[in-house]
Scaffold this motif. Sequence first.
Motif, mmCIF file in Angstrom:
data_model
loop_
_atom_site.group_PDB
_atom_site.id
_atom_site.type_symbol
_atom_site.label_atom_id
_atom_site.label_comp_id
_atom_site.label_asym_id
_atom_site.label_seq_id
_atom_site.Cartn_x
_atom_site.Cartn_y
_atom_site.Cartn_z
ATOM 1 N N GLY A 102 0.725 -1.193 -0.245
ATOM 2 C CA GLY A 102 -0.049 0.087 0.064
ATOM 3 C C GLY A 102 0.705 1.272 -0.155
ATOM 4 N N HIS A 103 0.236 2.265 -0.489
ATOM 5 C CA HIS A 103 0.995 3.736 -0.736
ATOM 6 C C HIS A 103 2.279 3.804 -1.450
ATOM 7 C CE1 HIS A 103 -2.066 4.804 2.739
ATOM 8 N NE2 HIS A 103 -1.639 3.428 3.127
ATOM 9 N N GLY A 104 2.849 4.833 -1.311
ATOM 10 C CA GLY A 104 4.012 5.009 -2.075
ATOM 11 C C GLY A 104 4.177 6.324 -2.938
ATOM 12 N N THR A 139 8.158 5.458 7.534
ATOM 13 C CA THR A 139 6.787 5.727 7.027
ATOM 14 C C THR A 139 6.155 4.054 6.926
ATOM 15 O OG1 THR A 139 7.772 5.462 4.717
ATOM 16 C CG2 THR A 139 7.511 7.443 5.713
ATOM 17 N N GLU A 140 4.800 4.160 6.503
ATOM 18 C CA GLU A 140 3.962 2.914 6.208
ATOM 19 C C GLU A 140 4.188 2.476 5.042
ATOM 20 O OE1 GLU A 140 -0.193 3.561 6.054
ATOM 21 O OE2 GLU A 140 -0.683 1.458 5.392
ATOM 22 N N SER A 141 4.607 3.347 3.947
ATOM 23 C CA SER A 141 4.603 2.910 2.611
ATOM 24 C C SER A 141 6.200 2.137 2.315
ATOM 25 C CB SER A 141 4.862 3.868 1.534
ATOM 26 O OG SER A 141 5.813 5.134 1.994
ATOM 27 N N ILE A 148 -0.967 -5.133 1.621
ATOM 28 C CA ILE A 148 -0.333 -4.939 2.996
ATOM 29 C C ILE A 148 -0.396 -3.301 3.396
ATOM 30 C CG2 ILE A 148 2.009 -5.007 4.108
ATOM 31 C CD1 ILE A 148 1.147 -7.888 3.314
ATOM 32 N N HIS A 149 -0.837 -3.179 4.831
ATOM 33 C CA HIS A 149 -0.779 -1.875 5.385
ATOM 34 C C HIS A 149 -0.406 -1.854 6.612
ATOM 35 C CE1 HIS A 149 -2.816 0.577 1.945
ATOM 36 N NE2 HIS A 149 -3.334 -0.706 1.713
ATOM 37 N N MET A 150 -0.180 -0.602 7.217
ATOM 38 C CA MET A 150 -0.059 -0.458 8.656
ATOM 39 C C MET A 150 -1.070 0.418 9.213
ATOM 40 S SD MET A 150 3.107 -2.388 9.059
ATOM 41 C CE MET A 150 3.710 -3.281 7.720
HETATM 42 ZN ZN ZN Z 1 -2.307 2.092 4.793
#
Ligand code: ZN
Length: 229
Positions: free
Chosen positions: A48-50, A64-66, A128-130
């Motif tokens: 996820g994200h980026g 960071t989560e990404s 996938i995420h946090m």
């Molecule tokens: Zn997320």
Amino acid sequence: MKFLTIKKRTLCVLLVGVILICSVVGVCHAVRAVSSPKIVRTIVIDAGHGGVDGGCVGKNTGITESELNLIYAKKLQELCSQAGLRVVMTRADMNGLYSPFATNKKKSEMKKREQIINESDADLLISIHMNSLPIKSVKGAQVFFRGDNLASKEFADSITNSLKNNLEYIRGDSKIGDYYILNCNDKAGILIECGFLSSPEEEILLSQSDYIQKFCNAVMVGIFSFLDM
Ligand SMILES: [Zn+2]
């Protein structure tokens, strides 16, 4: 006596015939079993994200989560490949999936993820995420599934069971999640919130290589169980 002799001979011929047919069928079956191609399952792993969208941030480490999502996705890619699964990654670096010309980057990147997933011919999808909350005490992984997709629920339950058996912090059972990444396709898709970056304790844990290995091993057990491997 002659009649009996003929009957016996006929029975013998019939018996030999049956044995021969059984042998031929057996050999054909064995040949077919050996020559039939092995089913290769495909899994899409979505970090996820980026890009400009880093997701949530760990206050203590600044991670960071990404970045973390990508680390978990790459570990899963490695383990899935070792297990003989074909892996498709939505992103394999820190760049965003949106078009550089897009005015709405979020919409653009989600459309790109949708395109990759739907062109993948995959059986499974893991996003996938946090997680993050204003309350620091909340901890634990949680798995989300698409409410109108039974395979998605069964896959989520399988992963949740394995996470419960192998990890310290789990935040309840699998739960319905209304996420675009799950709704945009008909795969057995799940979204894993691996833990809370807002919890100082879990932030440290989520960043440790031993924990990442342990977490991804547990996900693999859930995949094996769901695929009956
Ligand atoms: Zn997320």
